[in-house]
Design a protein around this motif. Sequence first.
Motif, PDB file in Angstrom:
ATOM      1  N   TYR A 178       0.834  -1.204   0.000  1.00 33.79           N
ATOM      2  CA  TYR A 178       0.000   0.000   0.000  1.00 33.79           C
ATOM      3  C   TYR A 178       0.872   1.258   0.000  1.00 33.79           C
ATOM      4  O   TYR A 178       0.586   2.225  -0.722  1.00 33.79           O
ATOM      5  CB  TYR A 178      -0.913  -0.009   1.219  1.00 33.79           C
ATOM      6  N   THR A 179       1.939   1.235   0.786  1.00 29.88           N
ATOM      7  CA  THR A 179       2.858   2.384   0.810  1.00 29.88           C
ATOM      8  C   THR A 179       3.480   2.623  -0.556  1.00 29.88           C
ATOM      9  O   THR A 179       3.610   3.760  -1.029  1.00 29.88           O
ATOM     10  CB  THR A 179       3.968   2.152   1.853  1.00 29.88           C
ATOM     11  N   ARG A 180       3.869   1.536  -1.228  1.00 29.47           N
ATOM     12  CA  ARG A 180       4.459   1.635  -2.565  1.00 29.47           C
ATOM     13  C   ARG A 180       3.472   2.264  -3.543  1.00 29.47           C
ATOM     14  O   ARG A 180       3.834   3.101  -4.389  1.00 29.47           O
ATOM     15  CB  ARG A 180       4.887   0.265  -3.060  1.00 29.47           C
ATOM     16  N   LEU A 181       2.215   1.891  -3.426  1.00 28.98           N
ATOM     17  CA  LEU A 181       1.192   2.434  -4.308  1.00 28.98           C
ATOM     18  C   LEU A 181       0.926   3.924  -4.020  1.00 28.98           C
ATOM     19  O   LEU A 181       0.707   4.714  -4.935  1.00 28.98           O
ATOM     20  CB  LEU A 181      -0.098   1.627  -4.178  1.00 28.98           C
ATOM     21  N   LYS A 182       0.987   4.293  -2.738  1.00 31.18           N
ATOM     22  CA  LYS A 182       0.821   5.702  -2.379  1.00 31.18           C
ATOM     23  C   LYS A 182       1.975   6.528  -2.935  1.00 31.18           C
ATOM     24  O   LYS A 182       1.765   7.617  -3.491  1.00 31.18           O
ATOM     25  CB  LYS A 182       0.749   5.854  -0.857  1.00 31.18           C
ATOM     26  N   GLU A 183       3.187   6.016  -2.792  1.00 32.99           N
ATOM     27  CA  GLU A 183       4.363   6.741  -3.262  1.00 32.99           C
ATOM     28  C   GLU A 183       4.383   6.867  -4.785  1.00 32.99           C
ATOM     29  O   GLU A 183       4.969   7.808  -5.334  1.00 32.99           O
ATOM     30  CB  GLU A 183       5.635   6.042  -2.785  1.00 32.99           C
ATOM     31  N   SER A 184       3.751   5.929  -5.461  1.00 29.45           N
ATOM     32  CA  SER A 184       3.715   5.969  -6.917  1.00 29.45           C
ATOM     33  C   SER A 184       2.594   6.856  -7.450  1.00 29.45           C
ATOM     34  O   SER A 184       2.468   7.061  -8.667  1.00 29.45           O
ATOM     35  CB  SER A 184       3.539   4.564  -7.481  1.00 29.45           C
TER      36      SER A 184
END
Length: 246
Positions: free
Chosen positions: A237-243
């Motif tokens: 989820y963090t990776r998706l937010k950062e992207s």
Amino acid sequence: MLVGVLRVFGVFFLVAVIGTVGLTWWLRRQAVVRYARSQSEAHNRFVEVLVALLVRLAEVDGPINRGEVGAIRKFFQQARGYRAERLLWVRDLIKTSRRSSEPVEALCSRIRSQYGFQERFIVIQVLARVAEADGRLGREELAFIERVAIEIGLRPFVSAFGGEFGRGHARRDAPPRSSPVNDALAVLGLPPDATSADIKSTWRKLSLENHPDRVTHLGGEFRALAEERMRGINEAYTRLKESGRV
């Protein structure tokens, strides 16, 4: 006279040895029985079906051998902290599963009907750990794990099995991953075209379903796997937010 005494002594010695061996065996069996009775029915039932699937996994390339049996026992000993009577209990479960003719489909049906998504993911995690015991995840082993995943209702997550469910070792013949973003979506069981709303709602749902406290009925040895799954969900989820996808 001396010969007669020696013979009598030999008989008594033999009886003593046999008696000691028998007593030791009986005490060990009683320890195993006491351990099994001390655990919850949910815990015992889960480990039993898990070991049965591990045996079927070991049989994908032919009859199970001593090394594969050792890999299963080693997992419970080193990764789950099993000792003494607990390890003897697992050994008995392996023997029972080797003699059983219950098919994989029936085992998966039991898992799907008796356990939620979190317990099902633990099954996949354990299968991957044991399959990777030799340092790689072979084609037949991965195919078996994917088959089990589909049978127990985890089809949306199959594309993530190259690494997220193991220790990060993708199978040697795996195709190149599309992108870190798609990998993160796969961990959440979402397609590449998932919307921001889809990602948020799925993450919230998975966070609730996969909280480590929800597996206390399985015993403390499985909590670490639940925590690992939870970390994977949050990292995705963090990776998706950062992207910028959320």
